[in-house]
Design a protein around this motif. Sequence first.
Motif, PDB file in Angstrom:
ATOM      1  N   PRO A 157       0.881  -1.010  -0.352  1.00  0.00           N
ATOM      2  CA  PRO A 157       0.008   0.030  -0.074  1.00  0.00           C
ATOM      3  C   PRO A 157       0.770   1.150  -0.261  1.00  0.00           C
ATOM      4  CG  PRO A 157      -0.141  -1.641   2.257  1.00  0.00           C
ATOM      5  CD  PRO A 157       1.147  -1.666   1.466  1.00  0.00           C
ATOM      6  N   ALA A 158       0.201   2.807  -1.026  1.00  0.00           N
ATOM      7  CA  ALA A 158       1.125   3.199  -0.979  1.00  0.00           C
ATOM      8  C   ALA A 158       0.099   4.346  -1.014  1.00  0.00           C
ATOM      9  CB  ALA A 158       1.665   3.784  -2.307  1.00  0.00           C
ATOM     10  N   ILE A 159       0.136   5.653  -0.504  1.00  0.00           N
ATOM     11  CA  ILE A 159      -0.015   6.710  -0.242  1.00  0.00           C
ATOM     12  C   ILE A 159      -0.058   7.612  -1.781  1.00  0.00           C
ATOM     13  CG2 ILE A 159      -1.121   9.012   0.460  1.00  0.00           C
ATOM     14  CD1 ILE A 159      -1.092   7.736   2.857  1.00  0.00           C
ATOM     15  N   ILE A 160      -0.653   7.499  -2.752  1.00  0.00           N
ATOM     16  CA  ILE A 160      -0.012   8.674  -3.838  1.00  0.00           C
ATOM     17  C   ILE A 160      -0.784  10.130  -4.172  1.00  0.00           C
ATOM     18  CG2 ILE A 160       0.964   6.292  -5.401  1.00  0.00           C
ATOM     19  CD1 ILE A 160      -2.426   8.368  -6.299  1.00  0.00           C
ATOM     20  N   GLU A 161       0.221  10.989  -5.049  1.00  0.00           N
ATOM     21  CA  GLU A 161      -1.085  12.306  -4.914  1.00  0.00           C
ATOM     22  C   GLU A 161      -1.422  11.987  -6.444  1.00  0.00           C
ATOM     23  OE1 GLU A 161       0.577  15.405  -3.729  1.00  0.00           O
ATOM     24  OE2 GLU A 161       3.397  14.802  -3.506  1.00  0.00           O
ATOM     25  N   CYS A 174      -5.454  23.263 -13.350  1.00  0.00           N
ATOM     26  CA  CYS A 174      -5.252  22.123 -12.887  1.00  0.00           C
ATOM     27  C   CYS A 174      -3.665  22.184 -13.605  1.00  0.00           C
ATOM     28  CB  CYS A 174      -5.673  21.840 -14.117  1.00  0.00           C
ATOM     29  SG  CYS A 174      -5.529  19.505 -14.976  1.00  0.00           S
ATOM     30  N   PHE A 175      -3.719  23.120 -14.674  1.00  0.00           N
ATOM     31  CA  PHE A 175      -2.135  23.690 -15.062  1.00  0.00           C
ATOM     32  C   PHE A 175      -1.092  23.935 -14.366  1.00  0.00           C
ATOM     33  CE2 PHE A 175      -3.726  24.995 -19.524  1.00  0.00           C
ATOM     34  CZ  PHE A 175      -4.409  23.176 -20.352  1.00  0.00           C
ATOM     35  N   HIS A 176      -1.724  24.492 -13.135  1.00  0.00           N
ATOM     36  CA  HIS A 176      -1.192  25.277 -12.311  1.00  0.00           C
ATOM     37  C   HIS A 176      -0.862  23.802 -10.824  1.00  0.00           C
ATOM     38  CE1 HIS A 176      -0.368  29.395 -12.593  1.00  0.00           C
ATOM     39  NE2 HIS A 176      -1.538  29.329 -13.089  1.00  0.00           N
ATOM     40  N   ALA A 177      -1.893  23.689 -10.568  1.00  0.00           N
ATOM     41  CA  ALA A 177      -1.549  22.055  -9.702  1.00  0.00           C
ATOM     42  C   ALA A 177      -0.375  21.273 -10.505  1.00  0.00           C
ATOM     43  CB  ALA A 177      -2.882  21.329  -9.656  1.00  0.00           C
ATOM     44  N   LEU A 178      -0.466  20.844 -11.205  1.00  0.00           N
ATOM     45  CA  LEU A 178      -0.007  20.065 -12.353  1.00  0.00           C
ATOM     46  C   LEU A 178       1.351  19.910 -11.893  1.00  0.00           C
ATOM     47  CD1 LEU A 178      -1.864  18.705 -15.183  1.00  0.00           C
ATOM     48  CD2 LEU A 178      -1.171  17.503 -13.458  1.00  0.00           C
ATOM     49  N   GLN A 179       1.950  21.773 -11.779  1.00  0.00           N
ATOM     50  CA  GLN A 179       3.092  22.356 -11.808  1.00  0.00           C
ATOM     51  C   GLN A 179       4.234  22.204 -10.284  1.00  0.00           C
ATOM     52  OE1 GLN A 179       2.832  25.196 -14.906  1.00  0.00           O
ATOM     53  NE2 GLN A 179       4.282  25.145 -15.610  1.00  0.00           N
ATOM     54  N   ASP A 180       2.431  22.864 -10.006  1.00  0.00           N
ATOM     55  CA  ASP A 180       3.096  23.555  -7.677  1.00  0.00           C
ATOM     56  C   ASP A 180       2.874  22.060  -7.351  1.00  0.00           C
ATOM     57  OD1 ASP A 180       3.069  25.435  -9.336  1.00  0.00           O
ATOM     58  OD2 ASP A 180       1.564  25.809  -8.370  1.00  0.00           O
ATOM     59  N   LYS A 181       2.017  21.371  -7.734  1.00  0.00           N
ATOM     60  CA  LYS A 181       1.622  20.204  -6.403  1.00  0.00           C
ATOM     61  C   LYS A 181       2.230  19.038  -6.790  1.00  0.00           C
ATOM     62  CE  LYS A 181      -2.888  19.913  -4.831  1.00  0.00           C
ATOM     63  NZ  LYS A 181      -4.210  20.194  -4.745  1.00  0.00           N
ATOM     64  N   LEU A 182       2.553  18.717  -8.356  1.00  0.00           N
ATOM     65  CA  LEU A 182       2.927  17.433  -8.453  1.00  0.00           C
ATOM     66  C   LEU A 182       4.593  17.190  -9.335  1.00  0.00           C
ATOM     67  CD1 LEU A 182       0.284  15.178 -10.201  1.00  0.00           C
ATOM     68  CD2 LEU A 182       0.974  15.709  -8.268  1.00  0.00           C
ATOM     69  N   GLY A 183       4.879  18.846  -9.782  1.00  0.00           N
ATOM     70  CA  GLY A 183       5.960  19.028 -10.299  1.00  0.00           C
ATOM     71  C   GLY A 183       6.293  18.608 -11.461  1.00  0.00           C
ATOM     72  N   ILE A 236      -3.514  11.638 -13.967  1.00  0.00           N
ATOM     73  CA  ILE A 236      -1.939  11.710 -13.616  1.00  0.00           C
ATOM     74  C   ILE A 236      -1.474  11.965 -12.044  1.00  0.00           C
ATOM     75  CG2 ILE A 236      -0.264  14.120 -14.378  1.00  0.00           C
ATOM     76  CD1 ILE A 236      -2.414  13.257 -16.623  1.00  0.00           C
ATOM     77  N   ILE A 237      -1.249  10.661 -11.601  1.00  0.00           N
ATOM     78  CA  ILE A 237      -0.424  10.257 -10.946  1.00  0.00           C
ATOM     79  C   ILE A 237       1.178  10.667 -10.474  1.00  0.00           C
ATOM     80  CG2 ILE A 237       0.101   7.679  -9.501  1.00  0.00           C
ATOM     81  CD1 ILE A 237      -2.717   7.028 -10.594  1.00  0.00           C
ATOM     82  N   LYS A 238       1.522  11.137  -9.228  1.00  0.00           N
ATOM     83  CA  LYS A 238       2.686  11.037  -8.913  1.00  0.00           C
ATOM     84  C   LYS A 238       3.167   9.424  -8.051  1.00  0.00           C
ATOM     85  CE  LYS A 238       6.100  14.157  -6.654  1.00  0.00           C
ATOM     86  NZ  LYS A 238       6.533  15.379  -5.990  1.00  0.00           N
ATOM     87  N   GLY A 239       4.464   8.588  -8.362  1.00  0.00           N
ATOM     88  CA  GLY A 239       4.362   7.699  -7.961  1.00  0.00           C
ATOM     89  C   GLY A 239       5.287   7.724  -6.440  1.00  0.00           C
ATOM     90  N   VAL A 240       5.570   6.774  -5.877  1.00  0.00           N
ATOM     91  CA  VAL A 240       6.217   6.387  -4.709  1.00  0.00           C
ATOM     92  C   VAL A 240       7.682   6.897  -4.785  1.00  0.00           C
ATOM     93  CG1 VAL A 240       4.873   4.624  -3.780  1.00  0.00           C
ATOM     94  CG2 VAL A 240       6.664   4.495  -5.242  1.00  0.00           C
ATOM     95  N   CYS A 241       8.211   6.892  -6.538  1.00  0.00           N
ATOM     96  CA  CYS A 241       9.622   7.388  -6.283  1.00  0.00           C
ATOM     97  C   CYS A 241       9.615   9.211  -7.210  1.00  0.00           C
ATOM     98  CB  CYS A 241      10.505   6.668  -7.422  1.00  0.00           C
ATOM     99  SG  CYS A 241      10.527   5.160  -6.241  1.00  0.00           S
ATOM    100  N   GLU A 258       7.927   9.847  -9.680  1.00  0.00           N
ATOM    101  CA  GLU A 258       7.781   9.256 -11.166  1.00  0.00           C
ATOM    102  C   GLU A 258       6.593  10.353 -11.382  1.00  0.00           C
ATOM    103  OE1 GLU A 258       6.429   5.601  -9.205  1.00  0.00           O
ATOM    104  OE2 GLU A 258       7.401   6.796  -9.188  1.00  0.00           O
ATOM    105  N   LEU A 259       5.557  11.106 -13.097  1.00  0.00           N
ATOM    106  CA  LEU A 259       4.690  10.773 -12.749  1.00  0.00           C
ATOM    107  C   LEU A 259       4.089  10.017 -14.233  1.00  0.00           C
ATOM    108  CD1 LEU A 259       5.515  14.597 -13.234  1.00  0.00           C
ATOM    109  CD2 LEU A 259       4.348  13.733 -11.431  1.00  0.00           C
ATOM    110  N   TYR A 260       3.532   9.536 -14.473  1.00  0.00           N
ATOM    111  CA  TYR A 260       1.890   9.183 -14.716  1.00  0.00           C
ATOM    112  C   TYR A 260       0.926   8.975 -15.716  1.00  0.00           C
ATOM    113  CZ  TYR A 260       1.042   5.749 -11.316  1.00  0.00           C
ATOM    114  OH  TYR A 260       1.224   5.194 -10.316  1.00  0.00           O
ATOM    115  N   SER A 261       0.052   8.813 -16.683  1.00  0.00           N
ATOM    116  CA  SER A 261      -1.299   8.601 -16.582  1.00  0.00           C
ATOM    117  C   SER A 261      -1.820   7.326 -16.368  1.00  0.00           C
ATOM    118  CB  SER A 261      -1.453   9.491 -17.656  1.00  0.00           C
ATOM    119  OG  SER A 261      -1.339   8.939 -19.081  1.00  0.00           O
ATOM    120  N   CYS A 262      -2.960   7.879 -15.956  1.00  0.00           N
ATOM    121  CA  CYS A 262      -4.336   6.580 -15.820  1.00  0.00           C
ATOM    122  C   CYS A 262      -6.087   7.186 -16.274  1.00  0.00           C
ATOM    123  CB  CYS A 262      -3.937   6.605 -14.442  1.00  0.00           C
ATOM    124  SG  CYS A 262      -4.924   4.676 -13.484  1.00  0.00           S
ATOM    125  N   LYS A 263      -6.399   5.450 -16.803  1.00  0.00           N
ATOM    126  CA  LYS A 263      -7.391   5.682 -17.194  1.00  0.00           C
ATOM    127  C   LYS A 263      -8.367   5.741 -16.118  1.00  0.00           C
ATOM    128  CE  LYS A 263      -6.983   6.386 -21.674  1.00  0.00           C
ATOM    129  NZ  LYS A 263      -7.499   7.773 -21.996  1.00  0.00           N
TER     130      LYS A 263
END
Length: 87
Positions: free
Chosen positions: A7-11, A21-30, A63-68, A70-75
């Motif tokens: 189990p892992a908590i993701i952003e 949304c663009f600001h959140a992707l940049q500021d919160k997820l990097g 758009i998920i920020k993984g435990v390391c 990393e960013l990736y998309s998910c349906k």
Amino acid sequence: MRAKKKPAIIEYEVFQDTITCFHALQDKLGLDPLRVSYHDPDHPILKIETLQGTMTANVGDFIIKGVCGELYSCKPDIFKKNYDLLD
């Protein structure tokens, strides 16, 4: 052989064609650089660079920020099968 996913908590953010949304992707997820293609103006596509190459996300994809970091998309349907929302 079998294994259970730890189990892992993701952003995450849901991709929308909005400045908020663009600001959140940049500021919160990097996500940097933020690349959105308007080749088809009615269907913008977010492009995300990953170790496996460029992934694309449509409006409504997660758009998920993984435990390391990393960013990736998910349906949405896959996201709902794998994650429980915490807030």
